[in-house]
Design an enzyme around this catalytic site. Structure first.
Site, PDB file in Angstrom:
ATOM      1  N   SER A 103       0.857  -1.181   0.000  1.00  0.00           N
ATOM      2  CA  SER A 103       0.000   0.000   0.000  1.00  0.00           C
ATOM      3  C   SER A 103       0.891   1.227   0.000  1.00  0.00           C
ATOM      4  O   SER A 103       1.991   1.199   0.572  1.00  0.00           O
ATOM      5  CB  SER A 103      -0.873   0.028   1.250  1.00  0.00           C
ATOM      6  OG  SER A 103      -1.537   1.279   1.356  1.00  0.00           O
TER       7      SER A 103
ATOM      8  N   TYR B 233      -1.280  -0.743  10.260  1.00  0.00           N
ATOM      9  CA  TYR B 233      -1.436  -1.205   8.867  1.00  0.00           C
ATOM     10  C   TYR B 233      -0.241  -0.734   8.027  1.00  0.00           C
ATOM     11  O   TYR B 233       0.365  -1.512   7.285  1.00  0.00           O
ATOM     12  CB  TYR B 233      -2.747  -0.638   8.323  1.00  0.00           C
ATOM     13  CG  TYR B 233      -3.021  -0.852   6.855  1.00  0.00           C
ATOM     14  CD1 TYR B 233      -3.487  -2.076   6.376  1.00  0.00           C
ATOM     15  CD2 TYR B 233      -2.856   0.198   5.937  1.00  0.00           C
ATOM     16  CE1 TYR B 233      -3.769  -2.255   5.024  1.00  0.00           C
ATOM     17  CE2 TYR B 233      -3.139   0.026   4.593  1.00  0.00           C
ATOM     18  CZ  TYR B 233      -3.593  -1.204   4.134  1.00  0.00           C
ATOM     19  OH  TYR B 233      -3.870  -1.376   2.798  1.00  0.00           O
TER      20      TYR B 233
HETATM   21  N1  LIG Z   1      -8.759  -0.715  -1.754  1.00  0.00           N
HETATM   22  C1  LIG Z   1      -7.794   0.127  -1.494  1.00  0.00           C
HETATM   23  O1  LIG Z   1      -7.994   1.354  -1.528  1.00  0.00           O
HETATM   24  C2  LIG Z   1      -6.411  -0.370  -1.139  1.00  0.00           C
HETATM   25  C3  LIG Z   1      -5.375   0.572  -1.039  1.00  0.00           C
HETATM   26  C4  LIG Z   1      -4.091   0.140  -0.739  1.00  0.00           C
HETATM   27  C5  LIG Z   1      -3.852  -1.208  -0.538  1.00  0.00           C
HETATM   28  N2  LIG Z   1      -4.869  -2.108  -0.639  1.00  0.00           N
HETATM   29  C6  LIG Z   1      -4.555  -3.506  -0.408  1.00  0.00           C
HETATM   30  O2  LIG Z   1      -5.026  -4.291  -1.487  1.00  0.00           O
HETATM   31  C7  LIG Z   1      -5.375  -5.583  -1.002  1.00  0.00           C
HETATM   32  C8  LIG Z   1      -6.790  -5.942  -1.430  1.00  0.00           C
HETATM   33  O3  LIG Z   1      -7.643  -4.941  -0.920  1.00  0.00           O
HETATM   34  P1  LIG Z   1      -9.186  -4.819  -1.355  1.00  0.00           P
HETATM   35  O4  LIG Z   1      -9.519  -3.378  -1.239  1.00  0.00           O
HETATM   36  O5  LIG Z   1      -9.422  -5.510  -2.623  1.00  0.00           O
HETATM   37  O6  LIG Z   1      -9.865  -5.591  -0.128  1.00  0.00           O
HETATM   38  P2  LIG Z   1     -11.333  -6.241   0.003  1.00  0.00           P
HETATM   39  O7  LIG Z   1     -11.668  -6.194   1.461  1.00  0.00           O
HETATM   40  O8  LIG Z   1     -12.261  -5.557  -0.940  1.00  0.00           O
HETATM   41  O9  LIG Z   1     -11.085  -7.750  -0.444  1.00  0.00           O
HETATM   42  C9  LIG Z   1     -10.177  -8.527   0.320  1.00  0.00           C
HETATM   43  C10 LIG Z   1     -10.431 -10.005   0.116  1.00  0.00           C
HETATM   44  O10 LIG Z   1      -9.537 -10.684   1.031  1.00  0.00           O
HETATM   45  C11 LIG Z   1     -10.273 -11.611   1.796  1.00  0.00           C
HETATM   46  N3  LIG Z   1      -9.665 -11.739   3.121  1.00  0.00           N
HETATM   47  C12 LIG Z   1      -9.462 -10.749   4.015  1.00  0.00           C
HETATM   48  N4  LIG Z   1      -8.937 -11.263   5.136  1.00  0.00           N
HETATM   49  C13 LIG Z   1      -8.807 -12.603   4.944  1.00  0.00           C
HETATM   50  C14 LIG Z   1      -8.342 -13.674   5.746  1.00  0.00           C
HETATM   51  N5  LIG Z   1      -7.906 -13.495   7.009  1.00  0.00           N
HETATM   52  N6  LIG Z   1      -8.351 -14.909   5.226  1.00  0.00           N
HETATM   53  C15 LIG Z   1      -8.801 -15.133   3.966  1.00  0.00           C
HETATM   54  N7  LIG Z   1      -9.274 -14.168   3.172  1.00  0.00           N
HETATM   55  C16 LIG Z   1      -9.278 -12.906   3.657  1.00  0.00           C
HETATM   56  C17 LIG Z   1     -11.690 -11.073   1.866  1.00  0.00           C
HETATM   57  O11 LIG Z   1     -12.634 -12.114   2.101  1.00  0.00           O
HETATM   58  C18 LIG Z   1     -11.854 -10.428   0.488  1.00  0.00           C
HETATM   59  O12 LIG Z   1     -12.329 -11.361  -0.464  1.00  0.00           O
HETATM   60  C19 LIG Z   1      -5.185  -5.542   0.524  1.00  0.00           C
HETATM   61  O13 LIG Z   1      -3.930  -6.076   0.869  1.00  0.00           O
HETATM   62  C20 LIG Z   1      -5.224  -4.066   0.833  1.00  0.00           C
HETATM   63  O14 LIG Z   1      -4.515  -3.758   2.002  1.00  0.00           O
HETATM   64  C21 LIG Z   1      -6.146  -1.723  -0.944  1.00  0.00           C
END
Ligand SMILES: NC(=O)c1ccc[n+]([C@@H]2O[C@H](COP(=O)([O-])OP(=O)(O)OC[C@H]3O[C@@H](n4cnc5c(N)ncnc54)[C@H](O)[C@@H]3O)[C@@H](O)[C@H]2O)c1
Length: 246
Positions: A136, A149
């Site tokens: 991130s 985080y």
């Molecule tokens: N969306 C953003 O703005 C953003 C920004 C920076 C980084 N990220 C990173 O991108 C990645 C994906 O984020 P996203 O926004 O798509 O998240 P999201 O919450 O929309 O999707 C995450 C997925 O991971 C699964 N998950 C979460 N914890 C879990 C666990 N303990 N065991 C198994 N499955 C698990 C959830 O069920 C879900 O399907 C993450 O690492 C997040 O930190 C996202």
């Protein structure tokens, strides 16, 4: 580009592949001919996406390390591991608890250790592999209200660089993608709690003044996971609308 053989028949593992960025990665890799396996705790969403894309899946909580190792042994071996699953928490550091620290480190960092530890030996044995971390921008810029985080995501970059050094001899590359604000269920949950002001603040934190689409992150992941990225390793790529310059 899609249509070339840059990902054809490569076996890819995507954690958290049932929703958001992970789901976009699953779709993109599958479209380009990879054989994809999803590890996610949301069994219903994982099963639906597996049916749509032809992926395999295991419904597992990534903090259950025995379950993760079992799933990787059953569904692997893999040429590509995309460590995507992650969770955020909005709270100032002094408001967080020890239980919060453990939960955030377990999913954002230790689960990545476990998945990578289980997937790397087969890549080493065959002399080819691609590991992609989803970090991130919080991990390099810091995050007001997301200190633990950000610490975990920063740790991921150091972990990836170290693995790049250790695994170069096996032609395994290890890179980290740093999303900015991307329109996913994770972000929508934060906006629901923080309101329109938070959404505007997220958009204004980027140079391009907008949220990213999950597909835009998936495009970068697909490149780094592909055969054609073989000379790119230990790198950290922002897909964040230019956040560091905003
Ligand atoms: N969306 C953003 O703005 C953003 C920004 C920076 C980084 N990220 C990173 O991108 C990645 C994906 O984020 P996203 O926004 O798509 O998240 P999201 O919450 O929309 O999707 C995450 C997925 O991971 C699964 N998950 C979460 N914890 C879990 C666990 N303990 N065991 C198994 N499955 C698990 C959830 O069920 C879900 O399907 C993450 O690492 C997040 O930190 C996202």
């Amino acid at each position: 580009m899609p249509g070339t053989d840059r990902l054809q028949d490569l076996r890819a593992l995507v954690t958290g592949g049932a929703a958001g960025i992970g789901a976009a990665v699953v779709r993109r890799l599958a479209q380009e001919g990879a054989q994809v396996a999803i590890l996610d705790r949301d069994a219903a969403a994982a099963e639906a996406l597996a049916a749509e894309t032809g992926a395999a899946f295991a419904a597992v909580d990534l903090t259950d390390f025995a379950g993760v190792r079992e799933a990787i042994a059953r569904l692997g071996p893999f040429d590509i591991a995309v460590n995507n699953a992650g969770v955020d928490q909005h709270a100032f550091f002094t408001q967080t608890t020890e239980a919060d620290w453990r939960r955030l480190l377990a999913i954002n960092l230790e689960a990545v250790f476990c998945v990578t530890h289980a997937a790397l030996p087969a890549m080493q044995a065959q002399g080819f592999g691609r590991v992609v971390m989803i970090g991130s921008e919080a991990g390099r810029l810091g995050s007001r209200g997301g200190s633990v985080y950000a610490a975990a995501k920063g740790g991921l970059v150091a972990f990836a660089k170290s693995l790049a050094m250790e695994n170069a001899r096996y032609a395994i590359t290890v890179n980290t993608v740093l999303p900015g604000p991307v329109d996913t269920p994770l972000l929508r949950k934060a906006v629901a709690a923080g309101g329109d002001k938070l959404l505007a603040a997220m958009e204004n934190a980027t140079l391009l003044r907008r949220l990213g689409a999950p597909e835009e992150v998936a495009a970068a992941v697909a490149f780094l996971a592909s055969r054609e990225a073989g000379f790119v390793t230990g790198e950290t790529l922002g897909v964040s609308g230019g956040m560091p310059l905003a």
